[in-house]
Every structure is written in structure tokens, then in C-alpha cells.
Design a protein around this motif. Structure first.
Motif, short mmCIF file in Angstrom:
data_model
loop_
_atom_site.label_atom_id
_atom_site.label_comp_id
_atom_site.label_asym_id
_atom_site.label_seq_id
_atom_site.Cartn_x
_atom_site.Cartn_y
_atom_site.Cartn_z
N ARG A 1 0.75 -1.10 0.07
CA ARG A 1 -0.06 -0.48 0.22
C ARG A 1 0.96 1.56 -0.27
NH1 ARG A 1 -3.25 0.78 5.43
NH2 ARG A 1 -0.25 1.13 5.54
N ASP A 2 1.31 1.31 0.65
CA ASP A 2 2.42 2.41 1.06
C ASP A 2 4.15 2.85 0.37
OD1 ASP A 2 0.99 2.54 3.18
OD2 ASP A 2 2.32 2.56 4.10
N HIS A 3 4.50 1.45 -0.57
CA HIS A 3 5.29 1.65 -1.52
C HIS A 3 4.64 1.33 -3.08
CE1 HIS A 3 8.34 2.17 1.66
NE2 HIS A 3 7.51 1.23 2.61
N LYS A 4 4.06 2.10 -3.38
CA LYS A 4 3.33 1.35 -4.47
C LYS A 4 4.38 3.11 -5.81
CE LYS A 4 -1.56 0.95 -4.05
NZ LYS A 4 -2.69 1.38 -4.12
N PRO A 5 4.63 3.61 -5.92
CA PRO A 5 6.10 4.33 -6.27
C PRO A 5 6.93 3.20 -6.76
CG PRO A 5 5.03 5.91 -5.17
CD PRO A 5 4.36 4.92 -4.72
N ALA A 6 7.23 2.77 -5.50
CA ALA A 6 8.99 2.17 -5.44
C ALA A 6 8.36 0.59 -6.32
CB ALA A 6 9.31 1.72 -4.40
N ILE A 7 7.49 0.36 -6.50
CA ILE A 7 7.01 -1.16 -6.90
C ILE A 7 7.08 -0.72 -8.89
CG2 ILE A 7 4.44 -2.90 -7.07
CD1 ILE A 7 4.53 -2.40 -4.47
N PHE A 8 6.74 0.46 -8.53
CA PHE A 8 6.45 0.65 -10.25
C PHE A 8 8.27 1.15 -10.75
CE2 PHE A 8 6.35 4.34 -13.85
CZ PHE A 8 5.15 3.13 -14.19
N TRP A 9 8.41 1.35 -10.28
CA TRP A 9 9.90 2.47 -10.71
C TRP A 9 11.18 0.73 -10.86
CZ3 TRP A 9 9.77 6.04 -13.58
CH2 TRP A 9 8.81 6.75 -13.52
N ALA A 10 10.64 0.41 -10.11
CA ALA A 10 10.94 -1.68 -9.76
C ALA A 10 11.27 -2.18 -11.07
CB ALA A 10 11.60 -1.79 -8.52
N VAL A 11 9.74 -2.25 -11.15
CA VAL A 11 9.01 -3.01 -12.00
C VAL A 11 9.51 -2.16 -13.47
CG1 VAL A 11 6.86 -3.75 -13.81
CG2 VAL A 11 7.16 -4.05 -11.48
N VAL A 12 9.56 -0.51 -14.01
CA VAL A 12 10.19 0.04 -14.80
C VAL A 12 11.27 -0.72 -15.72
CG1 VAL A 12 10.92 2.22 -15.55
CG2 VAL A 12 8.56 1.74 -15.16
N ILE A 13 12.43 -0.63 -14.45
CA ILE A 13 14.21 -0.63 -15.21
C ILE A 13 13.90 -2.19 -15.10
CG2 ILE A 13 16.02 -0.55 -14.08
CD1 ILE A 13 14.48 1.87 -14.21
N ALA A 14 13.59 -2.86 -14.38
CA ALA A 14 13.37 -4.42 -14.29
C ALA A 14 13.11 -4.79 -15.91
CB ALA A 14 13.23 -5.11 -12.96
#
Length: 508
Positions: free
Chosen positions: A8-21
């Protein structure tokens, strides 16, 4: 923090981790593409040698030496790219290095696409391997640095999902074009690699830099802004606390280095990986990653050529190949449920046991498969079981283990060393495998499984005695566990909080 709160609290980090990966999709796509072309009728006609059978039948075959050359070309370029990435990522940051690599990738693909001879194709594959080496390691280090502990295992293992996604797309494209009798049957699959470049370039430009990278550069204000961008509005007030803990961990590792008179600046970071407690960490990440190849992946993970040598027609071969990659993709997703319930060590060791067992069964069935068609399908069945087990266990776990085991100050270098351990073993396997299975050479067919059984069994024994448990451990805890030389089988149960000096470090 619970898993639900982390999501819930780290959606932006999840998004950018997915993008770079997502850059790893391109490497996964090509990894299966070139090897699958060896059994592809139109590719063999364009780049293979003419073979006249005793009955006058004309066919074309990519000889063992060219299978070795093409397989080694990508691996060679990747090894060089990975080593440079360890230095470049630490100096310039993840975003800039990825974008420059994407630009070079665009140009190198022209060589592959317009190649008119196998020699030119070879050069193109070597050059394409350079940016692929960057992509292969960047996603792991970036995801491990921007995500909280609860999400670390899931989104470092997503690298394997992207690898499987690239292979699944490639298998689907190959299956769709296998009936095409023109040069576009193999030109189109190469050209499709361009479709990733523009969206990845745009998203990478917009991504925040890793706060760990910024802290190592002494840019604390920029690191705080990055932390805020990577979290939801609910946790903006915790940015300073998070920054303080990250600075504390960074200082702890610097103090460990000062005590050992070590430094991580520039290329010296690679030397640091082989000194003091980091030597043990380097051993773990390198063998855990190389274990993917030692498990027999060159033989079983992309089995289209093995299927063709087993006597299946091209349509059945590429249907099975597509099904195999679909299994790999599904298995990687399912591995996340295993990650939440079981430790990394448990999953890796158990998975390796079954991989060794399936290789043994494929080898045992090789002799009867020569005279019974149904046994060939049984071999294919065990191969698919091998792939599903690999995708559930050591495939994604190698990425997670590498990200969690390496020290944060030499993470880029550690990840690069681990990836190159994989690449070097993979280079050897791509040289050996064609000579083992090609009709013009040893022609072992299913017996090739016994060769990889001989490499997989020792790796299984190593993982039981040397692979530590990193689940639910913070980076600081892992630093202290390695510093105390805790045995691998005691990592999960060792109680650091029972020691007063650990609690004093937290209070500091």
C-alpha cells in the motif's frame, strides 16, 4: 510493516522497480531466439551448410562450430557489458547508464537485422551482448535498493519473470512464423526487439535515482527527495527516519572497511568483493547464480533443439517450446507464493534436488526413447517438469539471493561478479552443449542429461552446506551475521537481539 502495508505505502517504488527491471525482457527474448533458430528451417537455409543425405535428400544444418560461435558471441559481449556496468552504475547511477545502453542497443540491432552472412550475424550478436550485460544486472541492484524489506524478495525475483516473459514472446513469435518460407520468418523476430527501446528510454528518464546511490555520493538532500518519490503520501513524514537509517547502514559498512583498510572507489570495489567477510558473500552470490547453468539450463530450459533431435517435427517442436516458456512464466509468478511462506535456502535446496532427479530420469530414458515414440514424449514431459521446477525455485531465487547477500556498498560490483560467474559458466556450456547433442558430433541426445547431472549434483551439495538464509533479515543484520561468521545453516535461527552490542548499535 506487514506485506499489505508495504504494498500500500510503496506503490511508486514498486512501479519504478518493475520499469527498470523490464530491460531484462530484451535479453530473455534473444536468449531463446538465437538458440531456437538452430532448428528453424528458414534460418538454417539462410545461414547453415548444405547437407546431402545418402538418399539424395537435401537439408541445411547449422554446424556445431557455428552454434558454439553464435552462443558464445552473446555471452562474450554480455560478460564485457556486465563488468563495465559494475563501475559505470556506481559512478553515473542506474538511469543514465540504462539510457546510454538503450541508444547503443538500437544501433547494434541494425547489424543483426541486415546481416547477410553468419559472420556478420556473429559480430552483431557480440555487440548486442554489451548492453544486454548492463540490463542483466541493473534491475537487480536498483530493485533491491529502492524497495522495503517486505517486498525485496518478490521484486528482485521479478527479473526472472521478465526473462521468462521475453522467452515466451520469442517462442510465440517463432511458432507464428515457422510456416513462413521467406527470409522474414527470422528477420521479423530480430526486428521486434526495437519495440522496447522508446518506452523504456522514456520511463527510465523519469525514474528517480536510487537513494542508496545518492547517499554513497553524499547527496543527502537528493536522497531524501528520492525516498519521498518512492513512497506514498501516507509515509512522507517518515522520509527523514528512513534516510537516517540508510546513512547509518552506509556508515556501518564504511567503518567495517576502515577497520580492514579497504576501499570501494572505482574499480577497487571489485577487489573489495574478495577481501574480508565479503569473500564469503561473493562465493555465495557467484555459485548461486552460476548454479542456474550448472543445473542443466543450457540443455533443458530452451529445449527446442533437443525436441527436434528427439525426432519431433518442427510444428510439434515449437508448440512444445511455446508451452515450455509458458510454464516458465507461470512458475515464476507462483514462486512469489513460495517466497512468502518458505526461506530462500529451503526453496533453493529443495528445487535443486528435484532438478537433479529430473535430469537423471531424462538420461535413463534416452536409450529406450530410440525405439519407442511414447518414451520420447515421456522425456519431453520430464523436461517440462524440470522447467517448471526451475521457474518455481532456483530461477527467480538466484536473483533474490544475489540482491540480499551482497553488501550495499559493493552491491553493483557484487551483482556484476555474480552475473559474470553465470555468464562464464554459460559461455562454457554453450561451447560444450552443441558438441554433445549435434548429430555430426557426439550425438548423445537424451544422454546429454547425464553430463549436466554431473554438474548439478555437486552444486546441490554446496547449497546445502554453504547457502545461508536471508529471509526477513535487514541489510544491517546480514552485515553483522557475516561479520560474526555465523554458519550458513544457523542464519535463520541466530538471535542477534540477544546480544547487547547489537541493541547498542540500534540505539546509536
Amino acid at each position: 510493516m506487514t506485506l499489505r502495508e508495504a504494498l500500500r505505502d510503496h506503490k511508486p517504488a514498486i512501479f519504478w522497480a518493475v520499469v527498470i527491471a523490464a530491460t531484462i525482457i530484451m535479453e530473455g527474448y534473444d536468449a531463446i531466439l538465437t538458440s531456437s533458430f538452430y532448428a528453424y528451417p528458414q534460418f538454417r537455409k539462410a545461414y547453415g551448410e548444405r547437407v546431402v543425405a545418402s538418399d539424395g535428400t537435401i537439408s541445411y544444418e547449422i554446424t556445431s562450430k557455428w552454434q558454439v560461435a553464435l552462443g558464445s558471441a552473446t555471452a562474450t559481449g554480455t560478460i564485457i557489458g556486465v563488468f563495465f556496468n559494475g563501475y559505470l552504475a556506481e559512478r553515473f547511477g542506474h538511469r543514465l547508464v540504462i539510457n546510454v545502453s538503450l541508444i547503443f542497443m538500437t544501433g547494434f540491432l541494425f547489424i543483426v537485422f541486415f546481416s547477410t552472412s553468419i559472420e556478420v550475424l556473429l559480430v552483431g550478436q557480440i555487440l548486442c551482448g554489451l548492453p544486454w550485460g548492463v540490463f542483466a544486472t541493473m534491475g537487480i541492484s536498483y530493485a533491491s535498493e529502492i524497495l522495503p524489506l517486505q517486498l525485496r524478495g518478490y521484486f528482485t525475483s521479478i527479473i526472472n519473470l521478465y526473462w521468462a516473459t521475453g522467452q515466451f514472446i520469442a517462442a510465440g513469435v517463432l511458432q507464428g512464423l515457422v510456416g513462413n518460407t521467406t527470409k522474414w520468418s527470422y528477420k521479423i523476430p530480430y526486428a521486434l526487439q526495437w519495440m522496447w527501446v522508446v518506452p523504456l528510454f522514456v520511463f527510465t528518464t523519469l525514474a528517480p535515482d536510487s537513494p542508496w546511490y545518492l547517499i554513497r555520493k553524499g547527496k543527502y538532500e537528493a536522497a531524501e527527495k528520492s525516498i519521498k518519490r518512492l513512497g506514498s503520501k501516507r509515509i512522507q513524514d517518515k522520509a527523514k527516519t528512513t534516510l537516517a537509517m540508510m546513512i547509518h547502514t552506509n556508515e556501518l559498512e564504511k567503518e567495517q572497511q576502515r577497520l580492514n583498510d579497504q576501499t570501494t572507489s572505482g574499480w577497487k570495489g571489485y577487489i573489495q568483493c574478495f577481501k574480508g567477510v565479503n569473500l564469503r558473500r561473493t562465493e555465495i552470490v557467484c555459485i548461486a547464480f552460476a548454479g542456474q547453468v550448472l543445473s542443466g539450463s543450457t540443455f533443458a530450459y530452451s529445449p527446442s533443439y533437443f525436441f527436434s533431435q528427439a525426432g519431433l517435427d518442427p510444428n510439434d517442436t515449437y508448440k512444445l517450446n511455446l508451452g515450455t516458456t509458458a510454464i516458465a512464466w507461470t512458475g515464476t509468478v507462483c514462486s512469489w507464493f513460495l517466497l512468502s511462506r518458505f526461506g530462500r535456502r529451503t526453496i533453493y535446496v529443495t528445487g535443486y534436488f528435484f532438478l537433479v532427479l529430473f535430469l537423471f530420469m531424462i538420461g535413463v530414458l534416452a536409450k529406450p526413447a530410440e525405439n519407442h515414440g511414447s518414451v520420447k514424449w515421456a522425456q519431453c514431459g520430464f523436461t517440462m517438469l524440470w522447467v517448471s521446477t526451475y521457474a518455481l525455485t532456483i530461477g527467480p531465487l538466484a536473483f533474490t539471493i544475489t540482491a540480499e547477500t551482497s553488501a550495499t556498498r559493493v552491491r553493483s560490483q557484487s551483482v556484476c561478479l555474480a552475473r559474470n560467474a553465470y555468464n562464464l559458466v554459460n559461455l562454457i556450456s554453450t561451447i560444450v552443449e552443441p558438441y554433445l547433442i549435434t548429430p555430426g558430433s557426439a550425438n548423445l541426445k537424451g544422454k546429454t542429461a547425464f553430463v549436466w547431472f554431473a554438474t548439478a549434483l555437486p552444486t546441490l551439495i554446496w547449497s546445502y552446506y554453504r547457502l545461508p538464509e536471508t529471509k526477513d533479515r535487514t541489510y544491517e543484520e546480514l552485515d553483522l551475521l557475516f561479520e560474526k561468521k555465523v554458519p550458513a545453516r544457523q542464519f535463520a535461527s541466530y538471535d542477534l537481539h540477544a546480544e547487547t552490542n547489537y541493541d547498542d548499535k540500534i540505539k546509536e
